[in-house]
Design a protein around this motif. Structure first.
Motif: not given
Length: 457
Positions: A260-271
């Motif tokens: 995940t491109y060296n990352s961890q999910t924290t939030y998904i922003l709905k646009t």
């Protein structure tokens, strides 16, 4: 100089004219300097939007692992963030006292009570308590009243999130090692858990954490990471048309092997009803204050989600940022070819583009580096990436002056090996008469400057 080719792979809403007018960029994994001259400290964050302003509530890791503050920042463009203040601060004792762990704070607004409700993971320094905690506030970035900590429905809770559905009902997303990831309904005031809605049991190796949930149209999308501690992994997602399920099999959404491109999910922003932005943390487990943010647009088609990596990208052009654009082309200006002042001088750098970097900026040598004849095709605010190295364990700082202004304090996180990026947002003039000076801030050393990456349209 190098003139990279311009990518024009835009979304359907994007146009080249918009790209030329909107070149403020999100720089995933970069140093994000706020107006106070410090790297943004809102890790494990959640976002809430009001009247076109985005508010980000997250962990202040400037003091390391132990709880220091829960900070709140504001922005109207998702790029330039201003620290409004701390909504919770360390106390002399108790849950918010010294040597406590507070992680993944999330805020949702309760329409009935007219209160902002903050949930967070609360724990001891050895993660032996596994609790959630709740606080309430009268304004999104105001001071919150701490209420209590507890184990929801009598079970452990570590990584957690919040979700508010279209009907105004609230849900806790909670994970524990014994029962897996769960969606739990909240009481009408959002202060207590009531019943389990759905549980991802541990059968089949589905051990996930770091949950984030959105609803697009009639479909729910749950995102989560696998369990590898602070180390990154292949984050995944699942979908359903009801919170009670059935949920689809978990799938990867980033490039295979990228973790995940060296990352961890924290939030998904709905646009919009068809678009969203991934917000992830790139943790530096041995120096958490230097952790960075990986924000990337999601490509969503039906129930299929994919995500590609970018060195930078342009949200917009306007809120709610339902469209986005690839970054504009950039011109590279090498540090060693700029004009040195004071005792600035070349430093060997095997990973830098020219195999040397401009070193000894600031400090007792009062070194500086001046980039002249910088080209821009527009008049206006843009994002410039300063590629740098910093061999220290703490940030370095520089005063960066653009076209003769008084300058601004810019932070540069620890960066060894490959040069990292620090994002500078500044006004440039159309033409090739722009000048950028990087000099010391105070008496400390500044970064070693590899090059500037300046947008051209």
């Amino acid at each position: 100089m190098r003139f990279p080719s311009l990518s024009v792979a835009l979304t359907a809403a994007g146009t080249l004219s918009q790209l030329a007018a909107a070149s403020l960029q999100i720089v995933p994994g970069g140093t994000w300097t706020t107006p106070d001259g410090e790297h943004l400290q809102a890790h494990g964050a959640g976002l809430i939007v009001e009247n076109g302003t985005y508010y980000m509530v997250g962990e202040d890791k400037s003091g390391g692992h132990s709880f220091s503050n829960v900070n709140c920042y504001s922005s109207t463009d998702l790029v330039q963030w201003r620290l409004v203040g701390a909504v919770l601060t360390r106390q002399a004792s108790g849950d918010l006292g010294p040597n406590r762990v507070v992680e993944r704070p999330k805020v949702i607004y309760n329409d009935r009570t007219r209160k902002y409700v903050l949930w967070m993971h609360m724990d001891s320094s050895n993660y032996g308590e596994a609790r959630v905690a709740v606080a309430t506030g009268d304004s999104v970035c105001g001071r919150y009243q701490y209420i209590r900590s507890f184990q929801p429905l009598g079970r452990e809770s570590r990584d957690m999130g919040l979700f508010k559905d279209d009907d105004g009902k609230g849900y806790l997303l909670t994970e524990d090692r014994k029962h897996g990831l769960r969606i739990v309904a909240l009481s009408d005031d959002f202060l207590s858990p009531t019943t389990d809605v759905f549980s991802w049991r541990l059968e089949g190796g589905n051990r996930v954490e770091a949950p984030a949930l959105i609803k697009l149209g009639r479909t729910y999308f749950m995102f989560a990471s696998m369990m590898t501690g602070w180390d990154s992994n292949e984050n995944q997602y699942t979908t359903a048309t009801s919170l009670t399920g059935p949920w689809s099999a978990w799938k990867k959404f980033a490039d295979n092997g990228s973790k995940t491109y060296n990352s961890q999910t924290t939030y998904i922003l709905k646009t919009s009803e068809t678009s969203a932005i991934y917000l992830g943390d790139r943790w530096l487990k041995d120096n958490l204050m230097a952790s960075t943010y990986v924000w990337l647009p999601l490509s969503i088609s039906g129930t299929s989600v994919t995500m590609k990596n970018f060195v930078s990208w342009v949200p917009g052009p306007n809120a709610p940022f339902s469209s986005w654009q690839n970054p504009p082309a950039e011109t590279s200006y090498e540090g060693e070819k700029a004009v040195y002042g004071g005792k600035a001088r070349n430093v060997d750098c095997s990973t830098c583009s020219g195999k040397v970097t401009a070193g000894y900026i600031g400090g007792p040598d009062k070194g500086s580096v001046t980039f002249n004849n910088i080209r821009s095709d527009i008049d206006g605010l843009t994002t410039i990436r300063i590629k740098f190295l910093n061999g220290d364990g703490s940030p370095r700082y520089a005063n960066v002056r653009v076209n003769g202004d008084g300058g601004r304090k810019v932070a540069f996180l620890p960066a060894k090996g490959d040069p990292a990026s620090s994002a500078l947002h500044a006004n440039l003039r159309k033409g090739s008469s722009n000048t950028i000076v990087i000099e010391g801030w105070g008496s400390g050393w500044g970064p070693d400057v590899d090059r500037l990456m300046v947008p051209v349209q």
